[in-house]
Design an enzyme around this catalytic site. Structure first.
Site, PDB file in Angstrom:
ATOM      1  N   GLY A  28      55.528  56.353  76.699  1.00 25.24           N
ATOM      2  CA  GLY A  28      54.395  57.190  77.081  1.00 25.24           C
ATOM      3  C   GLY A  28      54.398  57.304  78.586  1.00 25.24           C
ATOM      4  O   GLY A  28      55.453  57.502  79.187  1.00 25.24           O
TER       5      GLY A  28
ATOM      6  N   SER B 167      61.468  53.187  76.418  1.00 25.91           N
ATOM      7  CA  SER B 167      61.032  54.093  77.490  1.00 25.91           C
ATOM      8  C   SER B 167      60.088  53.377  78.474  1.00 25.91           C
ATOM      9  O   SER B 167      60.521  52.456  79.154  1.00 25.91           O
ATOM     10  CB  SER B 167      60.400  55.335  76.847  1.00 25.91           C
ATOM     11  OG  SER B 167      60.227  56.355  77.776  1.00 25.91           O
ATOM     12  N   ALA B 168      58.823  53.736  78.556  1.00 18.79           N
ATOM     13  CA  ALA B 168      57.893  53.047  79.466  1.00 18.79           C
ATOM     14  C   ALA B 168      57.870  51.548  79.202  1.00 18.79           C
ATOM     15  O   ALA B 168      57.796  50.742  80.139  1.00 18.79           O
ATOM     16  CB  ALA B 168      56.488  53.634  79.330  1.00 18.79           C
TER      17      ALA B 168
END
Lengths: 235, 235
Positions: free
Chosen positions: B90, B122-123
């Site tokens: 996100g 990801s994040a």
């Protein structure tokens, strides 16, 4: 009174630095013999001197001199006394960081509110908005704040890119990122495509260039603004 | 001891959420009946509950339960007591902001250093690095710091993208942005393409997946690492 040109990019594909803007800049800076250049954004980490040389070379084509703010012992005075000011692109985090570190953000804002003509490109345009929260840049330094000059009542997304149809990349599109921003923030965002700029005369903001721009407002569908329209009634 | 999977993306094009990783996750979380999910990054501003449902649906396929950290009154205790932890992707700024706001960054780091198995995508992978300075995300909130967990001695650029040949876009490429970062910072950056992940067992870090990864070190040319190699001797 304000007198600003807020451009998506310094350079459009296939032409030289500032080339597409030079006819506009000649009229815009007609009363300015010398332009104060703010090179803090340092694209690619280029030195202030080298970056200032690039700006000087472009402005020489319309018979303007360019001096870098780093050449002055007192940057606040340099801003106050400038006949015209240009902030170039690069990394917005570093630009904002240096504006705070040199304690000139407020001076620049007040000087521009008093009418000194100003050109911003890319990062230099982002700082005209309320915050730098819609930059595309990497957070390579930690600035003391994301608040910027609020010379216009919305934020800029420079180099705005439309989603690429058929892309297999799973990273977020620009539009998705701006939607995420609006979960946490009310301020509107104008996606300025490369080749577009805003002309700000006092409180009147007009979209210039050949392209449309994409306006993102909280809880509303994005809309396309035609070149030549006034950008107003912004949340 | 550390036991981490640090993935570029949750999802590769054309398959479901976490689908490409499920065989790996089944073995990785073999001792964990329930996975604690950290939904703070909220992709697209999705609610914590909805995001947790998405994670739960994927993990149900390998017979794991998922609980969201927001369902606990004491998030620190939730982390300490977890059998396994997953932080989804996100917005990295919002993720880091919430880790600081909830005062759990250090607890999470210590818990993972003590061996609780962890998946980041990801994040959730960016926060395993020294800082979040190589995120691609928009700075939609201002976190108290860019410092993250330092579970590995370098930073991650998730969803790494190669420059697009023949592109007419003038915005910076990913490689240019990372070069700008290295003007101001020494820490190395690993560009992880979608479909790649790092397997961290104690201090041994191995590149997994079918693709190569691109390693950026200060003052050196970037190099491509082959899948299966150990990532080491990093500045």
């Amino acid at each position: 009174m304000k007198n600003l040109l807020i451009a998506s990019t310094s350079t459009v594909h296939g032409s030289g630095y500032l080339a597409y803007l030079l006819p506009t800049l000649k009229a815009f800076f007609s009363q300015s013999e010398t332009i104060l250049f703010i090179p803090y954004a340092r694209p690619g980490g280029i030195s202030y001197n080298k970056y200032t040389e690039i700006a000087a070379k472009a402005f020489a084509k319309i018979d303007k001199k360019v001096v870098g703010i780093h050449q002055f012992s007192n940057p606040k005075e340099a801003i106050k006394n400038a006949q015209g000011i240009f902030t170039g692109g690069g990394n917005t985090f570093e630009l904002v960081n240096q504006l705070y570190k040199n304690n000139v953000l407020l001076t620049l804002k007040q000087t521009l509110e008093n009418g000194t003509p100003y050109l911003g490109t890319s990062a230099g345009s982002n700082i005209c908005g309320v915050t730098m929260m819609n930059t595309n840049d990497m957070p390579i330094v930690y600035p003391p704040s994301f608040n910027t000059m609020s010379l216009i009542p919305f934020n800029i997304n420079a180099h705005y890119l439309d989603p690429i149809e058929g892309s297999t990349h799973m990273g977020e599109t620009r539009e998705t990122r701006i939607k995420e921003y609006h979960v946490f923030n009310e301020t509107s965002v104008l996606g300025l495509r490369e080749g577009s700029w805003l002309e700000v005369k006092n409180e009147k903001i007009t979209l210039r260039g050949n392209l449309t721009a994409r306006l993102f407002q909280q809880n509303e569908n994005p809309i396309e603004l035609e070149s030549g329209v006034e950008v107003k009634n912004m949340k």
